[in-house]
Design an enzyme around this catalytic site. Structure first.
Site, PDB file in Angstrom:
ATOM      1  N   ASP A 142      -2.235   2.904   5.527  1.00  0.00           N
ATOM      2  CA  ASP A 142      -1.029   2.306   6.102  1.00  0.00           C
ATOM      3  C   ASP A 142      -1.032   2.436   7.637  1.00  0.00           C
ATOM      4  O   ASP A 142      -1.345   3.509   8.166  1.00  0.00           O
ATOM      5  CB  ASP A 142       0.178   3.064   5.519  1.00  0.00           C
ATOM      6  N   GLU A 194      -4.945  -1.219   6.884  1.00  0.00           N
ATOM      7  CA  GLU A 194      -3.838  -2.125   7.181  1.00  0.00           C
ATOM      8  C   GLU A 194      -3.643  -2.053   8.693  1.00  0.00           C
ATOM      9  O   GLU A 194      -2.993  -1.165   9.211  1.00  0.00           O
ATOM     10  CB  GLU A 194      -2.539  -1.707   6.477  1.00  0.00           C
TER      11      GLU A 194
HETATM   12  C1  GLC Z   1       3.221  -0.692   6.473  1.00  0.00           C
HETATM   13  C2  GLC Z   1       3.749  -0.950   5.088  1.00  0.00           C
HETATM   14  C3  GLC Z   1       5.204  -1.241   5.197  1.00  0.00           C
HETATM   15  C4  GLC Z   1       5.887  -0.023   5.772  1.00  0.00           C
HETATM   16  C5  GLC Z   1       5.279   0.369   7.115  1.00  0.00           C
HETATM   17  C6  GLC Z   1       5.690   1.744   7.526  1.00  0.00           C
HETATM   18  O1  GLC Z   1       3.280  -1.790   7.285  1.00  0.00           O
HETATM   19  O2  GLC Z   1       3.031  -1.977   4.477  1.00  0.00           O
HETATM   20  O3  GLC Z   1       5.766  -1.571   3.951  1.00  0.00           O
HETATM   21  O4  GLC Z   1       7.254  -0.297   5.962  1.00  0.00           O
HETATM   22  O5  GLC Z   1       3.882   0.394   7.051  1.00  0.00           O
HETATM   23  O6  GLC Z   1       5.068   2.711   6.712  1.00  0.00           O
END
Ligand code: GLC
Length: 539
Positions: A209, A266
């Site tokens: 994440d 991500e």
């Molecule tokens: C990422 C996740 C999202 C979350 C954010 C903070 O972007 O996909 O859902 O709110 O991180 O952890």
């Protein structure tokens, strides 16, 4: 299972958002036993792996992306033993399991943060987070001008029990998600242990994440532009070179284990060459391709994104990934039916509504393009049903912190997180035995329920199943792509192995070249209609 040494290079990975997949307990929230019951559904569909969004102990300020204990399952989702059973049952069925790792921040209810607050300014406990004194005569101004991606300032000031103000702490997301200080060796060591804990439990990988956020620019200088929601504005908090030594360290942890485990980033990094740095041979295995997800319904853009993505990844020897939907963006069956097809932010009842028919038609075409591309593809739960975004959800149901933190300027992400419809004439459309749902399901989901589509010729579910089977039998995930340019600028055309893929992204039908039709997103004969994709076997 595919070749164990390369499984993630061509895998189709299905994202489960646990609170919205299947509820076994009847409390209106999906849970791990609900997922275990439905694993055969995923093998029937034909995916290779599952990515689970967080199921850890959490006060749920951001639907579980605010973790209070990285090793414990939150009671909302079941028991910790359920996670272990899920991993082993999935493996029995030949499915790999990727779990979510949330390293940029913890919950403010994590014991590390509690200890840091209690220990006070100047303590070593505070060094694990980003505490700073405020600016201004009495420290009444935040330490810098950074804004939270969820809206408003990224700093919150603490107060002593008697109400006297003290230091501020950084949170790039919600106030309940304090950012960790990744310069602190204790943070690094603690996450090595978290990785090992779940690797020992048998997971095949981690989706990381906010992978572009862990390292902040030294000195935390002011940002020049306002941080857009999961946006493309880079600033002193995003994509700093310091992230890479963290991923090299994790790469080393993963190689202590057999079975070819994987890390997927991500990272909302708009420059594809910068993104490719995350997947160098000694870092992560994959990174989400958000350039593809962000592309509007436009042939030239698709060609550019596909070409540049493959080139950037080839340069570092990594597979490309493809994704159209996830739990943070408008479902592509709705996005592609709105006037601005490149706008991934959701919509509410007061906003212009997407054209559902057009959106679904294009979504089927876009998916069929995606599933033919070489590399790995991600599917978000419910897209195999052609589910639209819930764009008319009454505001009173909204749970996403973005709604409140943006002062109701952004509706947030609840519209793509609505519980799955399994059975048209059951309570909660088969999601929950009691009929409870944590978010309301729109009436349009009834006819799209799994039992209305499974094995039904022409259904979106059957399109996905057939495309996945063909993708496997023609080894398209391992393919290499050659462009087909002779059908005009508005057709995205390429060949991969024995298959020619044509997507008509224009307003006029085009004549189909020769070849046996393997699958199409909409019925075709001599012509490829508008907003449609076909796979032809090369004659
Ligand atoms: C990422 C996740 C999202 C979350 C954010 C903070 O972007 O996909 O859902 O709110 O991180 O952890």
């Amino acid at each position: 299972m595919s070749n164990p040494s390369t499984w993630w290079r061509n895998a189709v990975i299905y994202q489960i958002y646990p609170r919205s997949f299947a509820d076994s307990s009847g409390d209106g929230y999906g849970d791990l036993p609900g997922i275990i019951d439905r694993l055969p559904y995923l093998t029937q569909l034909g995916v290779d792996a599952v990515w689970l969004s967080p199921f850890y102990l959490s006060p749920m300020a951001d639907a579980g992306y605010d973790v209070a204990d990285y090793r414990v399952v939150d009671p909302l989702f079941g028991e910790t033993a359920d996670a272990h059973e899920l991993i082993s049952r999935a493996h029995d069925l030949g499915l790999r399991i990727i779990i979510d790792l949330v390293p940029n921040h913890t919950s403010d209810e994590h014991e590390w943060f509690r200890a840091a607050v209690a220990a006070g300014p100047g303590s070593s406990e505070r060094e694990m987070y980003l505490f700073r004194d405020g600016q201004g005569e009495h420290g009444e101004l935040p330490p810098n001008n950074w804004s939270s991606v969820f809206g408003n300032s990224a700093w919150t000031r603490l107060h002593h029990a008697d109400g006297a103000p003290e230091q501020w702490y950084l949170h790039l997301f919600d106030v309940k998600q304090p950012d960790l200080n990744w310069n602190d060796e204790r943070v690094r060591a603690a996450f090595d242990d978290v990785l090992r804990h779940w690797l020992d439990a048998g997971v095949d990988g981690f989706r990381v994440d906010v992978a572009h956020g862990l390292a902040k620019k030294p000195g935390l200088p002011d940002q020049k532009e306002v941080t857009e929601l999961l946006g493309t504005n880079m600033g002193p908090m995003w994509d700093q070179d310091g992230v890479h030594e963290i991923y090299r360290r994790w790469h080393g942890v993963l190689t202590e284990y057999d079975g070819d485990r994987a890390l997927v980033a991500e990272a909302w990094v708009p420059d594809l060459d910068r993104l490719a740095l995350y997947v160098r041979p000694d870092e992560m295995q994959q990174a989400f391709n958000f350039a593809f997800l962000n592309a509007p319904w436009d042939a030239a853009t698709y060609r550019t994104v596909i070409r540049d993505s493959i080139a950037a990844n080839d340069a570092v020897g990594a597979p490309t990934t493809w994704v159209l939907s996830n739990h943070d963006v408008m479902r592509h069956a709705s996005r592609l039916g709105r006037a601005d097809t490149g706008n991934r932010n959701s919509a509410g009842p007061e906003d212009p509504q997407p054209d559902h028919e057009l959106g679904l038609r294009r979504a089927r075409a876009a998916t069929l393009m995606m599933l033919a591309l070489p590399g790995s593809a991600y599917i978000y739960q419910g897209e195999e049903l052609g589910l639209p975004e819930h764009t008319t959800m009454p505001h009173e149901f909204r749970q996403d912190p973005i709604w409140e933190r943006s002062d109701h300027e952004q509706v947030g992400r609840d519209g793509c997180r609505v519980p799955m419809p399994w059975t048209a004439d059951a309570p909660a459309l088969g999601f929950s035995p009691t009929g409870r749902t944590w978010l309301p399901q729109p009436e349009s989901y009834r006819l799209l329920a799994v039992d209305q589509q499974i094995d039904v010729p022409g259904s979106t579910w059957s399109l996905y199943r057939d495309a996945l089977a063909l993708r496997k039998s023609y080894a398209l995930g391992d393919g290499s792509l050659e462009w087909v340019n002779d059908l005009g600028d508005d057709v995205v055309g390429f060949t991969t192995g024995d298959v020619t893929v044509l997507s008509n992204v224009s307003g006029v039908p085009v004549a189909l070249p020769d070849g046996e039709i393997l699958i199409s997103s909409t019925p075709v004969d001599a012509e490829l209609p508008t907003d449609a994709t076909v796979w032809l076997r090369r004659s």
